[in-house]
Design a protein around this motif. Structure first.
Motif, PDB file in Angstrom:
ATOM      1  N   ILE A  13       0.834  -1.204   0.000  1.00 57.86           N
ATOM      2  CA  ILE A  13       0.000   0.000   0.000  1.00 57.86           C
ATOM      3  C   ILE A  13       0.868   1.252   0.000  1.00 57.86           C
ATOM      4  CG2 ILE A  13      -1.650   1.354   1.365  1.00 57.86           C
ATOM      5  CD1 ILE A  13      -2.866  -1.340   2.261  1.00 57.86           C
ATOM      6  N   SER A  14       1.920   1.257   0.812  1.00 59.77           N
ATOM      7  CA  SER A  14       2.822   2.403   0.850  1.00 59.77           C
ATOM      8  C   SER A  14       3.485   2.627  -0.507  1.00 59.77           C
ATOM      9  CB  SER A  14       3.896   2.204   1.926  1.00 59.77           C
ATOM     10  OG  SER A  14       3.321   2.208   3.210  1.00 59.77           O
ATOM     11  N   GLU A  17       0.894   4.153  -2.864  1.00 60.00           N
ATOM     12  CA  GLU A  17       0.615   5.550  -2.537  1.00 60.00           C
ATOM     13  C   GLU A  17       1.743   6.475  -2.981  1.00 60.00           C
ATOM     14  OE1 GLU A  17      -2.234   6.807  -1.296  1.00 60.00           O
ATOM     15  OE2 GLU A  17      -3.065   4.772  -1.398  1.00 60.00           O
ATOM     16  N   ASN A  18       2.958   5.974  -2.973  1.00 65.71           N
ATOM     17  CA  ASN A  18       4.109   6.789  -3.378  1.00 65.71           C
ATOM     18  C   ASN A  18       4.337   6.806  -4.885  1.00 65.71           C
ATOM     19  OD1 ASN A  18       4.792   7.488  -0.718  1.00 65.71           O
ATOM     20  ND2 ASN A  18       6.018   5.637  -0.449  1.00 65.71           N
ATOM     21  N   LEU A  20       1.503   6.842  -7.301  1.00 67.72           N
ATOM     22  CA  LEU A  20       0.226   7.044  -7.980  1.00 67.72           C
ATOM     23  C   LEU A  20       0.348   7.872  -9.258  1.00 67.72           C
ATOM     24  CD1 LEU A  20      -2.203   7.640  -4.964  1.00 67.72           C
ATOM     25  CD2 LEU A  20      -2.052   5.617  -6.441  1.00 67.72           C
ATOM     26  N   TYR A  55      -7.426  -1.461  -6.931  1.00 67.97           N
ATOM     27  CA  TYR A  55      -7.088  -0.473  -5.906  1.00 67.97           C
ATOM     28  C   TYR A  55      -6.327   0.702  -6.520  1.00 67.97           C
ATOM     29  CZ  TYR A  55      -5.170   1.508  -1.587  1.00 67.97           C
ATOM     30  OH  TYR A  55      -4.829   2.361  -0.562  1.00 67.97           O
ATOM     31  N   ARG A  59      -7.611   4.544  -6.638  1.00 72.06           N
ATOM     32  CA  ARG A  59      -6.842   5.582  -5.958  1.00 72.06           C
ATOM     33  C   ARG A  59      -6.394   6.675  -6.931  1.00 72.06           C
ATOM     34  NH1 ARG A  59      -6.690   7.883  -2.911  1.00 72.06           N
ATOM     35  NH2 ARG A  59      -4.586   8.088  -2.028  1.00 72.06           N
ATOM     36  N   GLN A  60      -5.958   6.297  -8.123  1.00 66.56           N
ATOM     37  CA  GLN A  60      -5.522   7.284  -9.103  1.00 66.56           C
ATOM     38  C   GLN A  60      -6.684   8.166  -9.557  1.00 66.56           C
ATOM     39  OE1 GLN A  60      -3.596   4.698 -12.017  1.00 66.56           O
ATOM     40  NE2 GLN A  60      -1.564   5.341 -11.312  1.00 66.56           N
ATOM     41  N   GLU A  63      -7.546  10.687  -6.836  1.00 64.23           N
ATOM     42  CA  GLU A  63      -6.620  11.821  -6.848  1.00 64.23           C
ATOM     43  C   GLU A  63      -6.908  12.732  -8.031  1.00 64.23           C
ATOM     44  OE1 GLU A  63      -4.380  12.491  -4.297  1.00 64.23           O
ATOM     45  OE2 GLU A  63      -5.680  10.939  -3.478  1.00 64.23           O
ATOM     46  N   ARG A 117      -7.017   5.789   1.037  1.00 69.23           N
ATOM     47  CA  ARG A 117      -5.967   4.844   1.408  1.00 69.23           C
ATOM     48  C   ARG A 117      -6.474   3.870   2.464  1.00 69.23           C
ATOM     49  NH1 ARG A 117       0.394   5.774   2.806  1.00 69.23           N
ATOM     50  NH2 ARG A 117       0.760   3.733   3.760  1.00 69.23           N
ATOM     51  N   THR A 119      -6.135   1.592   5.571  1.00 71.76           N
ATOM     52  CA  THR A 119      -5.307   1.459   6.764  1.00 71.76           C
ATOM     53  C   THR A 119      -5.662   0.140   7.432  1.00 71.76           C
ATOM     54  OG1 THR A 119      -5.293   3.855   7.075  1.00 71.76           O
ATOM     55  CG2 THR A 119      -4.648   2.498   8.952  1.00 71.76           C
TER      56      THR A 119
END
Length: 284
Positions: A13-14, A17-18, A20, A55, A59-60, A63, A117, A119
């Protein structure tokens, strides 16, 4: 200590996220965490409730939606920022999820996320759950309830947090909000209506979606709160690419398809479960 599988997925996941702003592919992720792509695919899907690909896309696009509303960047620039190689490809992907084009979305100026995101809990709650663990929610539960809502935002398109919290307060006051919490972990929540017999909201933490928690909430609702009533709820329509499995979950719980609806501008479908009424009559 955290279970190793949870640590692995948190690392994935990290990484996502870094990154995207580019292509995030399964092979690349697998190399980053030093596991086979088959293992990572299986563990991520089991833990998060959707594939890595789904996912990343969600997420993209979330954003991108944020930039459409809160920035003046050209749409083609937003497409590139969010990992798309062309504006047409971005438009097709965006419309498949948001049901309108990026230009139309920008004109409306109303941001809502497809996916926030995820968690994870540091470890799965290692206990058996039962209906007796489900209780009426209190005002002091709102913060933890909303943390869970943000994790299951994928099931509720067009969700407005401020409006939702106000409705939640009313539900708590009227004693039609249920919560399952164990070891300081909120596993699931449900809001319902005594008047209509409808489930207004049901959210299960992604790590526990395959633990039968949905059925516990449904049984609790039917047996203790609105017995002998037809139960209804709404979810995505068939073939909606934004659905991460909610239709299938309802069908497994015994719900049947009913009429198509438009809710808050989004195409949905009503589902109904009434077979339990016949079961009660037959047992009398």
């Amino acid at each position: 200590m955290k279970k190793k599988s949870v640590i692995d997925i948190e690392a994935v996941i990290s990484y996502i996220e870094n990154n995207l702003d580019g292509k995030v592919e399964l092979d690349t992720v697998a190399r980053y965490v030093h596991y086979s792509k088959y293992y990572i695919h299986r563990m991520f899907t089991k833990t998060v409730g959707m594939t890595i690909h789904d996912y990343v896309v969600r997420r993209q696009l979330t954003e991108a939606a944020k930039l459409l509303v809160f920035s003046t960047k050209p749409i083609i620039e937003i497409a590139f920022i969010c990992g798309y190689e062309s504006q047409p490809a971005f438009t097709v992907a965006f419309k498949a999820m948001y049901k309108i084009t990026p230009a139309e979305y920008r004109e409306r100026q109303e941001f809502y996320p497809l996916q926030l995101r995820v968690t994870l809990h540091s470890k799965n709650v290692k206990i058996n759950f039962s209906k007796s663990d489900i209780r009426l929610a209190k005002m002091e539960d709102i913060s933890a309830w909303m943390e869970l809502v943000r994790l299951v935002i994928d099931g509720y398109p067009n969700l407005n947090e401020l409006e939702y919290i106000e409705k939640l307060k009313v539900c708590i006051e009227q004693r039609n909000a249920l919560i399952l919490e164990k070891q300081n972990t909120v596993v699931g929540v449900m809001a319902f209506s005594y008047d209509t017999g409808s489930i207004e909201f049901m959210g299960i933490h992604p790590q526990y979606r395959n633990k039968g928690i949905q059925k516990l909430f449904l049984d609790k609702l039917i047996e203790e709160y609105i017995p002998d009533r037809e139960i209804s709820t709404t979810t995505y329509r068939k073939h909606d690419r934004a659905d991460t499995g909610y239709r299938n979950e309802l069908m497994q719980l015994g719900f049947a398809e009913r009429e198509l609806l438009i809710e808050f501008g989004y195409p949905t479908q009503r589902f109904v479960r009434s077979d339990h009424i016949m079961e009660v009559k037959n047992s009398d």
